[in-house]
Write a protein that holds these residues in place. Structure first.
Motif, PDB file in Angstrom:
ATOM      1  N   SER A  90      -3.428   2.610   6.456  1.00 37.85           N
ATOM      2  CA  SER A  90      -3.681   3.442   4.937  1.00 37.85           C
ATOM      3  C   SER A  90      -2.683   3.426   4.109  1.00 37.85           C
ATOM      4  O   SER A  90      -2.605   2.948   2.821  1.00 37.85           O
ATOM      5  N   VAL A  91      -1.231   3.861   4.703  1.00 36.08           N
ATOM      6  CA  VAL A  91      -0.100   3.824   3.965  1.00 36.08           C
ATOM      7  C   VAL A  91       0.207   2.440   3.490  1.00 36.08           C
ATOM      8  O   VAL A  91       0.747   2.154   2.332  1.00 36.08           O
ATOM      9  N   GLU A  92       0.084   1.509   4.511  1.00 32.44           N
ATOM     10  CA  GLU A  92       0.408   0.038   4.165  1.00 32.44           C
ATOM     11  C   GLU A  92      -0.409  -0.435   2.899  1.00 32.44           C
ATOM     12  O   GLU A  92       0.147  -1.019   2.138  1.00 32.44           O
ATOM     13  N   LYS A  93      -1.705  -0.128   2.823  1.00 30.99           N
ATOM     14  CA  LYS A  93      -2.480  -0.656   1.874  1.00 30.99           C
ATOM     15  C   LYS A  93      -2.295   0.035   0.479  1.00 30.99           C
ATOM     16  O   LYS A  93      -2.169  -0.706  -0.505  1.00 30.99           O
ATOM     17  N   ALA A  94      -1.849   1.340   0.546  1.00 27.99           N
ATOM     18  CA  ALA A  94      -1.668   2.168  -0.589  1.00 27.99           C
ATOM     19  C   ALA A  94      -0.303   1.456  -1.340  1.00 27.99           C
ATOM     20  O   ALA A  94      -0.164   1.319  -2.464  1.00 27.99           O
ATOM     21  N   PHE A  95       0.653   1.120  -0.344  1.00 26.96           N
ATOM     22  CA  PHE A  95       1.973   0.872  -0.635  1.00 26.96           C
ATOM     23  C   PHE A  95       1.884  -0.678  -1.459  1.00 26.96           C
ATOM     24  O   PHE A  95       2.701  -0.956  -2.328  1.00 26.96           O
ATOM     25  N   ALA A  96       1.128  -1.514  -0.583  1.00 25.82           N
ATOM     26  CA  ALA A  96       0.698  -2.919  -1.042  1.00 25.82           C
ATOM     27  C   ALA A  96       0.275  -2.623  -2.418  1.00 25.82           C
ATOM     28  O   ALA A  96       0.803  -3.665  -3.475  1.00 25.82           O
ATOM     29  N   ILE A  97      -0.707  -1.988  -2.784  1.00 23.19           N
ATOM     30  CA  ILE A  97      -1.282  -1.950  -4.199  1.00 23.19           C
ATOM     31  C   ILE A  97      -0.186  -1.436  -5.140  1.00 23.19           C
ATOM     32  O   ILE A  97      -0.176  -1.756  -6.532  1.00 23.19           O
ATOM     33  N   PHE A 114      -3.371  -3.306 -14.298  1.00 21.00           N
ATOM     34  CA  PHE A 114      -4.386  -4.088 -13.593  1.00 21.00           C
ATOM     35  C   PHE A 114      -5.525  -3.687 -13.371  1.00 21.00           C
ATOM     36  O   PHE A 114      -5.777  -2.298 -13.019  1.00 21.00           O
ATOM     37  N   GLY A 115      -6.359  -4.539 -13.489  1.00 16.15           N
ATOM     38  CA  GLY A 115      -7.851  -4.293 -12.925  1.00 16.15           C
ATOM     39  C   GLY A 115      -8.254  -4.352 -11.446  1.00 16.15           C
ATOM     40  O   GLY A 115      -7.226  -4.749 -10.608  1.00 16.15           O
ATOM     41  N   VAL A 116      -9.111  -3.586 -11.163  1.00 21.78           N
ATOM     42  CA  VAL A 116      -9.408  -3.699  -9.526  1.00 21.78           C
ATOM     43  C   VAL A 116      -9.655  -5.234  -8.813  1.00 21.78           C
ATOM     44  O   VAL A 116      -9.111  -5.493  -8.122  1.00 21.78           O
ATOM     45  N   THR A 129     -12.393  -1.771  -1.301  1.00 20.63           N
ATOM     46  CA  THR A 129     -11.053  -0.894  -0.565  1.00 20.63           C
ATOM     47  C   THR A 129     -10.323  -0.693  -1.641  1.00 20.63           C
ATOM     48  O   THR A 129      -9.626   0.279  -1.868  1.00 20.63           O
ATOM     49  N   VAL A 130      -9.862  -1.774  -2.764  1.00 19.53           N
ATOM     50  CA  VAL A 130      -8.933  -1.409  -3.574  1.00 19.53           C
ATOM     51  C   VAL A 130      -9.463  -0.404  -4.739  1.00 19.53           C
ATOM     52  O   VAL A 130      -8.419   0.680  -4.867  1.00 19.53           O
ATOM     53  N   HIS A 131     -10.572  -0.164  -4.924  1.00 21.07           N
ATOM     54  CA  HIS A 131     -10.967   0.715  -5.819  1.00 21.07           C
ATOM     55  C   HIS A 131     -11.062   2.013  -5.011  1.00 21.07           C
ATOM     56  O   HIS A 131     -10.651   2.971  -5.911  1.00 21.07           O
ATOM     57  N   ARG A 132     -11.216   2.342  -3.600  1.00 21.15           N
ATOM     58  CA  ARG A 132     -11.293   3.559  -3.018  1.00 21.15           C
ATOM     59  C   ARG A 132      -9.646   3.953  -3.021  1.00 21.15           C
ATOM     60  O   ARG A 132      -9.421   5.212  -3.308  1.00 21.15           O
ATOM     61  N   PHE A 133      -8.640   3.080  -2.715  1.00 19.62           N
ATOM     62  CA  PHE A 133      -7.410   3.602  -2.691  1.00 19.62           C
ATOM     63  C   PHE A 133      -7.008   4.067  -4.108  1.00 19.62           C
ATOM     64  O   PHE A 133      -6.087   5.006  -4.313  1.00 19.62           O
ATOM     65  N   LEU A 134      -7.512   3.188  -5.145  1.00 24.48           N
ATOM     66  CA  LEU A 134      -6.928   3.515  -6.514  1.00 24.48           C
ATOM     67  C   LEU A 134      -7.430   4.818  -7.159  1.00 24.48           C
ATOM     68  O   LEU A 134      -6.595   5.766  -7.572  1.00 24.48           O
ATOM     69  N   ARG A 135      -8.630   5.170  -6.473  1.00 24.16           N
ATOM     70  CA  ARG A 135      -9.368   6.643  -6.978  1.00 24.16           C
ATOM     71  C   ARG A 135      -8.294   7.565  -6.082  1.00 24.16           C
ATOM     72  O   ARG A 135      -8.307   8.688  -6.856  1.00 24.16           O
ATOM     73  N   SER A 136      -8.347   7.375  -4.857  1.00 27.88           N
ATOM     74  CA  SER A 136      -7.498   8.317  -4.309  1.00 27.88           C
ATOM     75  C   SER A 136      -5.977   8.477  -4.852  1.00 27.88           C
ATOM     76  O   SER A 136      -5.439   9.748  -5.069  1.00 27.88           O
ATOM     77  N   LEU A 137      -5.172   7.342  -5.291  1.00 29.13           N
ATOM     78  CA  LEU A 137      -3.810   7.709  -5.796  1.00 29.13           C
ATOM     79  C   LEU A 137      -3.954   8.262  -7.256  1.00 29.13           C
ATOM     80  O   LEU A 137      -3.017   8.845  -7.707  1.00 29.13           O
ATOM     81  N   ILE A 184      -1.452   6.863  -9.692  1.00 31.74           N
ATOM     82  CA  ILE A 184      -1.803   6.111 -10.615  1.00 31.74           C
ATOM     83  C   ILE A 184      -2.715   6.662 -11.799  1.00 31.74           C
ATOM     84  O   ILE A 184      -3.225   7.614 -11.513  1.00 31.74           O
ATOM     85  N   GLU A 185      -2.542   6.079 -12.885  1.00 30.56           N
ATOM     86  CA  GLU A 185      -3.351   6.610 -13.923  1.00 30.56           C
ATOM     87  C   GLU A 185      -4.291   5.368 -14.385  1.00 30.56           C
ATOM     88  O   GLU A 185      -3.886   4.186 -14.271  1.00 30.56           O
ATOM     89  N   LYS A 186      -5.501   5.612 -14.731  1.00 30.48           N
ATOM     90  CA  LYS A 186      -6.459   4.703 -15.401  1.00 30.48           C
ATOM     91  C   LYS A 186      -6.493   4.785 -17.019  1.00 30.48           C
ATOM     92  O   LYS A 186      -6.314   5.937 -17.602  1.00 30.48           O
ATOM     93  N   ASN A 187      -6.352   3.544 -17.564  1.00 32.50           N
ATOM     94  CA  ASN A 187      -6.242   3.721 -19.179  1.00 32.50           C
ATOM     95  C   ASN A 187      -7.740   3.646 -19.492  1.00 32.50           C
ATOM     96  O   ASN A 187      -8.631   2.742 -19.166  1.00 32.50           O
ATOM     97  N   SER A 188      -7.973   4.637 -20.186  1.00 33.38           N
ATOM     98  CA  SER A 188      -9.573   4.941 -20.663  1.00 33.38           C
ATOM     99  C   SER A 188     -10.081   3.991 -21.624  1.00 33.38           C
ATOM    100  O   SER A 188     -11.291   3.392 -21.529  1.00 33.38           O
ATOM    101  N   GLU A 189      -9.079   3.131 -22.163  1.00 33.33           N
ATOM    102  CA  GLU A 189      -9.617   2.052 -23.192  1.00 33.33           C
ATOM    103  C   GLU A 189      -9.736   0.675 -22.539  1.00 33.33           C
ATOM    104  O   GLU A 189     -10.650   0.131 -22.652  1.00 33.33           O
ATOM    105  N   THR A 190      -9.166   0.370 -21.541  1.00 36.21           N
ATOM    106  CA  THR A 190      -8.821  -0.868 -20.991  1.00 36.21           C
ATOM    107  C   THR A 190      -9.592  -0.851 -19.648  1.00 36.21           C
ATOM    108  O   THR A 190     -10.337  -1.964 -19.132  1.00 36.21           O
TER     109      THR A 190
END
Length: 265
Positions: A9-16, A29-31, A44-52, A58-64
């Motif tokens: 899990s750590v490796e995947k988070a770091f890769a992202i 970047f988008g999912v 999987t990417v979406h799950r990790f992004l939400r956790s981060l 990680i922050e989500k740009n509400s506009e894009t």
């Protein structure tokens, strides 16, 4: 969860996270984009992004709808440059200003009492301006510098003048302390500064201050061009665009403390 699963899990988070620093300067970047780059399932990417995102990495740009690096990385001592994050976030507004007016656009802060250029978009016109990203110029005779000095505490301005002086560059450079403080008062009243050929003959600038969430001036944005194009006839119109850009950048950067970088002094 086993140790092996945790490590994976750590490796995947770091890769992202690595995607944001290894793709030609792009910072959002988008999912789907991340999934394609890493050859990782979208879910999987979406799950990790939400956790981060939950912990501020990680922050989500509400506009894009896309994701970008969060400021928590800086707080954790990560090597991500806070300055780069701020410049990246200001960039789209600088590009819009450049598109509207087709003049050279600058974004800068104060460093040790001098204007430190953070970003520059060159106009598609044949006119050379001496500024460079990373370069410093005096604050008292530049639009950017005066826009920031006008909103600093008076004691700080006096200290900067004492240390740096009011060196004369052209016949229009303000070298008298009393006149200079009168100029700063006018800037506060109208909300923008003008470099009226004060550092270079034939060059004029219109600049406006950028503030953080506490109302502290942290940077400035400007347009620059020849005095034949930037003159009294366009001051009112052009200044509105510059001020609007500065306000949009202020909103984008309102939660950032530039004091952490030691920029303002």
């Amino acid at each position: 969860m086993s140790i092996a699963q945790k490590n994976n899990s750590v490796e995947k988070a770091f890769a992202i996270l690595s995607v944001f620093s290894q793709n030609g300067g792009k910072f959002e970047f988008g999912v789907g984009e991340i999934s394609k780059i890493l050859k990782m399932h979208k879910a999987t990417v979406h799950r990790f992004l939400r956790s981060l995102e939950k912990i501020g990495i990680i922050e989500k740009n509400s506009e894009t709808g896309k994701y970008r690096l969060g400021l928590k990385l800086y707080e954790l001592g990560n090597s991500v440059s806070l300055k780069k994050i701020m410049v990246d976030r200001a960039r789209k507004y600088l590009e819009d200003l450049h598109w509207y007016l087709n003049e050279t656009v600058h974004f800068a802060t104060l460093k040790n009492g001098e204007v430190a250029y953070l970003d520059k978009i060159i106009a598609d016109r044949n006119f050379v301006i001496i500024s460079e990203v990373g370069k410093r110029l005096p604050a008292h005779c530049t639009g950017l510098g005066k826009a920031m000095l006008a909103f600093l505490p008076e004691k700080d301005v006096k200290r900067i003048i004492k240390e740096k002086g009011l060196k004369k560059f052209t016949k229009n450079t303000i070298t008298n302390r009393k006149k200079f403080f009168e100029e700063l008062k006018r800037i506060r009243e109208r909300g923008y500064a003008i470099d009226n050929e004060e550092i270079e003959d034939g060059l004029r600038c219109i600049a406006a201050p950028v503030f953080n969430g506490e109302g502290k001036v942290i940077a400035a944005v400007s347009i620059s061009g020849p005095s034949s194009r930037i003159n009294e006839e366009v001051y009112d119109e052009y200044s509105k665009y510059v001020i609007k850009t500065a306000k949009l950048i202020s909103e984008e950067l309102k939660n950032i403390d530039w004091g952490m970088l030691g920029c303002m002094s």
